[in-house]
Scaffold this motif. Structure first.
Motif, PDB file in Angstrom:
ATOM      1  N   LEU A   1      -1.493   6.046   8.886  1.00 44.47           N
ATOM      2  CA  LEU A   1      -2.459   5.533   9.864  1.00 44.47           C
ATOM      3  C   LEU A   1      -3.549   4.375   9.268  1.00 44.47           C
ATOM      4  O   LEU A   1      -4.128   3.785  10.000  1.00 44.47           O
ATOM      5  CB  LEU A   1      -3.242   6.791  10.152  1.00 44.47           C
ATOM      6  N   TYR A   2      -3.463   4.504   7.969  1.00 48.49           N
ATOM      7  CA  TYR A   2      -4.263   3.473   7.174  1.00 48.49           C
ATOM      8  C   TYR A   2      -3.445   2.391   6.221  1.00 48.49           C
ATOM      9  O   TYR A   2      -3.720   2.033   5.279  1.00 48.49           O
ATOM     10  CB  TYR A   2      -5.144   4.286   6.338  1.00 48.49           C
ATOM     11  N   THR A   3      -2.055   2.122   6.466  1.00 55.27           N
ATOM     12  CA  THR A   3      -1.054   1.544   5.943  1.00 55.27           C
ATOM     13  C   THR A   3      -1.128   0.267   6.620  1.00 55.27           C
ATOM     14  O   THR A   3      -0.306   0.332   7.711  1.00 55.27           O
ATOM     15  CB  THR A   3       0.105   2.361   5.384  1.00 55.27           C
TER      16      THR A   3
ATOM     17  N   GLU B   1       0.817  -1.212   0.090  1.00 56.88           N
ATOM     18  CA  GLU B   1      -0.020  -0.106   0.054  1.00 56.88           C
ATOM     19  C   GLU B   1       0.858   1.165   0.019  1.00 56.88           C
ATOM     20  O   GLU B   1       0.337   2.481  -0.238  1.00 56.88           O
ATOM     21  CB  GLU B   1      -1.052   0.011   1.110  1.00 56.88           C
ATOM     22  N   LEU B   2       2.282   1.178   0.250  1.00 56.79           N
ATOM     23  CA  LEU B   2       3.026   2.196   0.285  1.00 56.79           C
ATOM     24  C   LEU B   2       4.503   1.709  -0.199  1.00 56.79           C
ATOM     25  O   LEU B   2       4.776   0.568  -0.053  1.00 56.79           O
ATOM     26  CB  LEU B   2       3.074   2.852   1.665  1.00 56.79           C
ATOM     27  N   ILE B   3       5.123   2.646  -1.036  1.00 59.85           N
ATOM     28  CA  ILE B   3       6.527   2.342  -1.568  1.00 59.85           C
ATOM     29  C   ILE B   3       7.369   3.465  -1.162  1.00 59.85           C
ATOM     30  O   ILE B   3       7.051   4.556  -1.320  1.00 59.85           O
ATOM     31  CB  ILE B   3       6.566   2.042  -3.239  1.00 59.85           C
ATOM     32  N   ARG B   4       8.449   2.950  -0.601  1.00 61.65           N
ATOM     33  CA  ARG B   4       9.681   3.878  -0.126  1.00 61.65           C
ATOM     34  C   ARG B   4      10.859   3.420  -0.593  1.00 61.65           C
ATOM     35  O   ARG B   4      11.359   2.360  -0.694  1.00 61.65           O
ATOM     36  CB  ARG B   4       9.789   3.777   1.400  1.00 61.65           C
ATOM     37  N   PHE B   5      11.357   4.643  -1.354  1.00 63.43           N
ATOM     38  CA  PHE B   5      12.716   4.420  -2.021  1.00 63.43           C
ATOM     39  C   PHE B   5      13.604   5.410  -1.412  1.00 63.43           C
ATOM     40  O   PHE B   5      13.341   6.323  -0.631  1.00 63.43           O
ATOM     41  CB  PHE B   5      12.502   4.378  -3.478  1.00 63.43           C
ATOM     42  N   GLY B   6      14.861   5.409  -1.862  1.00 66.94           N
ATOM     43  CA  GLY B   6      15.929   6.396  -1.428  1.00 66.94           C
ATOM     44  C   GLY B   6      15.932   7.433  -2.216  1.00 66.94           C
ATOM     45  O   GLY B   6      15.469   7.716  -3.405  1.00 66.94           O
ATOM     46  N   PHE B   7      16.881   8.471  -1.739  1.00 64.67           N
ATOM     47  CA  PHE B   7      17.251   9.544  -2.622  1.00 64.67           C
ATOM     48  C   PHE B   7      18.540  10.286  -2.098  1.00 64.67           C
ATOM     49  O   PHE B   7      19.227   9.751  -1.246  1.00 64.67           O
ATOM     50  CB  PHE B   7      16.440  10.756  -2.305  1.00 64.67           C
TER      51      PHE B   7
END
Length: 324
Positions: A185-187, A110-116
């Protein structure tokens, strides 16, 4: 294949705008729509936007009066049609591997996190996950997956729409942090990618690189109020309570940190009625500080005011948190 809506708020960005747009359009993942939101620019930004829209039918251009980055992003959210949402700032750019996660994304995520990668005075720093994995937020402390940079996430539009998640327009700072917390809160399941495709340029004229006033430092309290309003009457689960407590601690820490960073003598400023109301609400929820502040003040960049800063830390804690 997922359609990704990429929202780019624009204000007087002609210097970097073409590089930003071209990096997005030239990325290997092609199933996108690019929403360029001109926020009342007075330079040639809007003409640059239309030039790209005429060349590529994936580009859509919107114009509005100047209202700030949050209002521009919110307009983009209203017109986005994709399955997923990504935010990019108009003075930044991405590598060709941007959005490659969507080629093999597990449907439960439900969420994707990648770097920077980010420009700093002392060189280029990299931030983000070191390995790719699916994280169950219910079983993972939030600080293990936290980033306050909204441009390092991709959000599911269905969740944003279902819970009416928007960026607050009553603050100039910390709006990213607030938006991310609302979403978390919804993930449940988050895909963390070791990919670091986002290049965060150090622009001396951007909000994050300009000196803050005392009023703008108080945005860290205002976002707490916004969150409390957002969850009003919501029966929080244990995990949601943990997320809320983390956010409040982080915001208070950020307030103290920015007071120190901008060398503001807060004894000269009265605690206003609206600020006191927020503080009273906060005191009933948490009375501890996030340890990130101690990590910050160890950095050599802040050595010059470290002793003074520690004094301010104690003073702020007494005046804003302990004192009734």
């Amino acid at each position: 294949m997922y359609l990704v809506s990429i929202i780019v708020p624009i204000y007087n960005s002609e210097k970097y705008l073409s590089e930003c747009i071209e990096s997005i359009l030239n990325a290997q993942y092609k199933h996108i729509e690019l929403l360029l939101i001109d926020d009342g620019s007075t330079d040639d930004s809007i003409n640059i936007c239309h030039q790209y829209a005429n060349r590529d039918n994936r580009v859509r251009v919107f114009s509005k009066g100047n209202g700030g980055v949050s209002s521009a992003r919110n307009l983009g959210l209203e017109y986005a049609t994709g399955d997923w949402i990504a935010f990019i700032d108009s003075d930044d750019y991405v590598s060709p591997c941007f959005l490659k996660e969507f080629n093999h994304l597990d449907s439960s995520c439900e969420l994707i996190r990648f770097g920077f990668k980010k420009e700093e005075d002392w060189g280029i720093i990299q931030r983000g996950p070191n390995t790719s994995r699916i994280v169950n937020l219910e079983k993972t402390p939030i600080n293990h997956i936290w980033s306050s940079v909204s441009c390092s996430f991709c959000f599911k539009r269905s969740i944003i729409q279902q819970y009416n998640i928007r960026l607050s327009t009553n603050v100039k700072y910390s709006e990213d942090r607030e938006f991310i917390i609302k979403y978390l809160l919804y993930t449940k399941n988050i895909f963390e990618s070791e990919n670091k495709p986002y290049f965060y340029r150090k622009n001396p004229t951007s909000a994050v690189n300009t000196k803050r006033s005392y009023n703008r430092c108080c945005d860290d309290f205002r976002v707490i109020y916004n969150i409390l309003e957002f969850i009003n009457k919501l029966q929080l689960s244990t995990k949601q309570q943990e997320i809320l407590s983390f956010f409040i601690n982080l915001s208070i820490t950020s307030f103290i940190f920015n007071i120190g960073l901008n060398k503001i003598d807060i004894s000269k400023y009265p605690v206003t009625k609206d600020l006191r109301q927020i503080i009273d609400q906060v005191r009933g929820i948490t009375n501890s500080f996030h340890p990130l502040i101690y990590k910050f003040i160890k950095h050599p960049k802040y050595t010059s005011f470290k002793i003074w800063f520690r004094h301010q830390f104690a003073y702020v804690y007494h005046r804003y948190i302990e004192k009734s």
